[in-house]
Design an enzyme around this catalytic site. Structure first.
Site, PDB file in Angstrom:
ATOM      1  N   ARG A   1      -1.961  12.679  -2.788  1.00 31.27           N
ATOM      2  CA  ARG A   1      -3.288  12.296  -3.262  1.00 31.27           C
ATOM      3  C   ARG A   1      -3.664  10.905  -2.763  1.00 31.27           C
ATOM      4  O   ARG A   1      -4.822  10.631  -2.485  1.00 31.27           O
ATOM      5  CB  ARG A   1      -3.286  12.337  -4.785  1.00 31.27           C
ATOM      6  CG  ARG A   1      -4.631  12.132  -5.400  1.00 31.27           C
ATOM      7  CD  ARG A   1      -4.573  12.326  -6.880  1.00 31.27           C
ATOM      8  NE  ARG A   1      -4.543  13.729  -7.242  1.00 31.27           N
ATOM      9  CZ  ARG A   1      -4.312  14.181  -8.466  1.00 31.27           C
ATOM     10  NH1 ARG A   1      -4.054  13.336  -9.429  1.00 31.27           N
ATOM     11  NH2 ARG A   1      -4.310  15.463  -8.721  1.00 31.27           N
ATOM     12  N   ASP A   2      -2.710  10.047  -2.645  1.00 33.76           N
ATOM     13  CA  ASP A   2      -2.981   8.663  -2.248  1.00 33.76           C
ATOM     14  C   ASP A   2      -2.392   8.291  -0.896  1.00 33.76           C
ATOM     15  O   ASP A   2      -2.526   7.156  -0.459  1.00 33.76           O
ATOM     16  CB  ASP A   2      -2.397   7.700  -3.291  1.00 33.76           C
ATOM     17  CG  ASP A   2      -3.478   7.190  -4.231  1.00 33.76           C
ATOM     18  OD1 ASP A   2      -4.606   7.679  -4.132  1.00 33.76           O
ATOM     19  OD2 ASP A   2      -3.176   6.307  -5.037  1.00 33.76           O
TER      20      ASP A   2
END
Lengths: 575, 126
Positions: B81-82
């Site tokens: 996600r990051d």
């Protein structure tokens, strides 16, 4: 979007940029600009290699003394020099033929390397050990700076002049601008108040503190290097060596290594290795090739010859007297599988290498112990062996340097260690007489694994269950505990409860009930997990040992982490 | 705590868990629950010794491999996600390829790491 202490993500970076501007006013000025040339008082090591001069000389021009900027003012391990060259190729546009690259690494490691005394403490870095305690190197000046991103092993395996340490930090700040914000700058203004002792506060910038410390603790000029560089020569280690080693999860190994010199290459050797896993009797044959750097750093690789067999890399340390070599042989996606290895030069005398089991139960008859030796006597009678008071040998035989004995331990025997003596050879403390197993521990007591199997390799984790007596104080986990032996246990996992409804145990992978080897699950988001979390987590790895009907448990903390997407692998050198 | 009563479900769960952990299992230390906010010290049930892998950040919390308690509960999840933000910002330069220098095209094959994570390459610099 997850925003952490300093922020991550586009929004966070934008916010960071804003705060950076504001922060610069609030905090102390950045460290003074690093000097681009060494201090005039620095005396570097002249470079005489034509290969180095032509590969590096267009930027690092030699001066009239043959000193090349940067290069002549630092000393490194072979891995350190290789990393530097790789960075020059990756980021500075250097084009280098691999053969020339190897020659450059060899010359620089030999002539601008570390002395054995300097390299010993940092050996774990090149040996690629996973479970390492670096706390002794994490001084107040370094903690949170260098080891925010990488091991301190990288730092302590270098020696530099003060201006070179300065430039090293400048290099990090140049290539990774956010690092400057993350670790090299103190947030907020410098302290103004006097300390409790009334002394003025230390207003140095954190990176200045580190440079001051590093240039004193790891200086370029040392008596150790002066002495070693004067006496350094190609080691003459050809011959037969006795091998004893240990692999977590698989137990002790014993065997021999025959080392042969490669003609016209004084630092190169070939190896023929044979060894046996004492617990299972599995025999292994490997052939290898090695190069010795700086007169003592063994960097080799070996293979069984089978197409699918893993190549083992060998990182070892040749003792100054050329009578011992020790280090680690390893393989695996993260170099996590391997064994500790000790080689001792074999003479004509009998040498005892070790035993397949060390624990002998008090009052027990018919206990079999295999003693592994180099140059074992041609025949062995029970009377030739002395295993200490209370331990009597009832049968003994010898074959292929393995002495197989059957022993009985008297009811009256005192518990504690026993030496093995045979044919003038002694192995101190090789056996332990015990009355009962009081507790067991899992070794190592923490470990790291990484998810993988789709794009990235899995990082496995191996464990041993070790049986102990409580010792005179009759309490477990104290300094006087007596280690008995590694024992067979049943392995399982328990939840390491860090949050409510913690469910890591369902996702991280599994431990083999018989061997204790942990295999992680695959990487990537798991759609079946809340928040599509990865298959990461932390669990207890639990060993259950049946001590005459009483189950005893020991456990270790296992961290199952995501993969590493960038691999600054320091050991490619032996490939 | 003896003067406080749990009045909602969450508080009741806390009571249940803390009561259960007060009885140590065979071979284990007492107190198996670690609150996330119990930072700054080792969780009580961990044996002595280091639990942070060398090279893992505990300064830029949470670290890549471990959070400040030495566990994983406080980590950014899932990493995909990051991941590209780490890449663009050089946030974990020893663990994630940086866009600035080593791997400007790392994300080329993969528009959204959380969907296309199988296309993300492992980078060996140099």
């Amino acid at each position: 979007m997850h925003i952490h202490a300093f922020g991550r993500g586009a929004l966070a970076v934008a916010a960071c940029t804003l705060t950076l501007g504001m922060g610069l006013r609030a905090q102390q000025p950045p460290a003074a600009a690093p000097t681009s040339s060494p201090s005039s008082s620095d005396v570097g090591i002249p470079i005489t290699s034509q290969a180095v001069r032509s590969a590096c000389g267009s930027c690092h021009r030699p001066d009239d003394k043959g000193q090349m900027s940067r290069i002549s003012f630092q000393r490194n391990t072979p891995e350190g020099w290789q990393d530097t060259i790789k960075r020059m190729v990756a980021l500075n546009g250097v084009k280098l033929d691999p053969a020339v690259g190897r020659e450059v690494v060899k010359y620089l490691s030999d002539n601008l390397g570390l002395a054995p005394e300097e390299a010993r403490n940092a050996a774990y870095e090149a040996e690629r050990r996973v479970v390492v305690d670096e706390s002794q190197f994490a001084t107040e000046e370094l903690k949170g700076l260098c080891n925010a991103c990488h091991s301190l092993g990288r730092v302590i395996s270098q020696r530099r002049t003060r201006s070179e340490w300065d430039l090293l930090i400048a290099m990090h700040r140049g290539w990774y601008p956010l690092v400057d914000r993350q670790v090299f700058r103190r947030m907020g203004p410098a302290p103004r108040d006097r300390g409790p002792d009334g002394r003025p506060p230390d207003t140095r910038h954190p990176s200045e503190k580190a440079i001051d410390y590093l240039s004193k603790a790891y200086p370029f000029e040392t008596p150790e290097w002066a002495s070693w560089s004067a006496t350094k020569r190609s080691p003459r280690i050809e011959g037969t060596w006795a091998l004893s080693g240990y692999e977590v999860g698989k137990g002790p190994v014993f065997g021999r290594v025959v080392i042969a010199a490669v003609p016209n290459a004084p630092d190169e050797f070939t190896t023929e290795t044979t060894f046996t896993y004492a617990k299972t009797g599995e025999q292994v044959k490997r052939t290898g090739r090695t190069m010795i750097y700086t007169g003592f750093q063994w960097r080799g690789r070996s293979t069984t010859g089978a197409a699918d067999a893993p190549v083992y890399r060998e990182v070892m340390f040749v003792d100054r007297d050329w009578r011992g070599i020790d280090g680690r042989w390893f393989t695996g996606g993260y170099d996590e599988i391997g064994m500790d290895v000790q080689l001792r030069r074999a003479g004509a005398d009998t040498t005892l290498l070790g035993v397949d089991r060390s624990g002998l139960k008090k009052g027990g008859a018919g206990q079999t112990v295999k003693i592994y030796a180099m140059n074992a006597p041609a025949t062995v009678q029970p009377g030739d062996l002395d295993l200490g008071p209370g331990v009597s040998v009832t049968a003994a035989s010898v074959a292929n340097d393995v002495i197989t004995t059957t022993v009985s331990v008297a009811d009256s025997a005192t518990v504690g260690p026993r030496d093995i003596v045979i044919a003038g050879a002694v192995r101190p403390g090789a056996l332990v007489v015990y009355d009962k197993v009081d507790h067991i521990r899992v070794a190592p007591d923490w470990n790291l694994a990484r998810t993988g199997g789709v794009n990235y390799p899995k990082m496995y984790a191996a464990f041993d269950a070790v049986a102990y007596m409580n010792g005179p104080d009759k309490r477990p986990n104290t300094a006087d505990d007596v280690r008995i032996d590694v024992v067979d246990a049943t392995w399982s996992m328990e939840e390491y409860t860090a949050t409510l409804d913690d469910d890591d145990i369902k996702f991280v992978g599994g431990v083999d009930a018989k061997t204790g080897m942990f295999t992680p699950n695959i990487e990537g988001p798991n759609e079946n997990r809340s928040g599509q979390r990865n298959n990461i987590g932390d669990v207890w790895v639990v060993a259950t040992y049946n001590a005459d009907g009483t189950p005893l448990k020991g456990r270790a903390h296992l961290l199952v982490s995501p993969p590493v997407y960038m691999r600054f692998d320091p050991s490619v050198i032996s490939r | 705590m003896k003067h406080l009563n749990a009045i909602n479900r969450k508080a009741q769960r806390v009571e249940t868990v803390t009561a259960a952990s007060a009885v140590p299992a065979e071979g284990s230390a007492a107190g198996d629950v670690v609150a996330l906010q119990q930072q700054g010290g080792q969780p009580p049930q961990q044996p002595e010794g280091p639990h942070i892998p060398p090279g893992c950040s505990i300064v830029v919390s949470p670290g890549w491999e471990a959070d400040r308690t030495g566990g994983t509960a406080g980590l950014c999840q899932p990493v995909e996600r990051d991941l590209f933000d780490c890449h663009m910002g050089c946030y974990w330069p020893a663990q994630v390829p940086d866009q600035l220098n080593h791997a400007p095209d790392w994300t080329a094959k993969c528009a959204a790491a959380q969907k296309d994570w199988r296309k993300i390459d492992l980078v060996f610099p140099g």
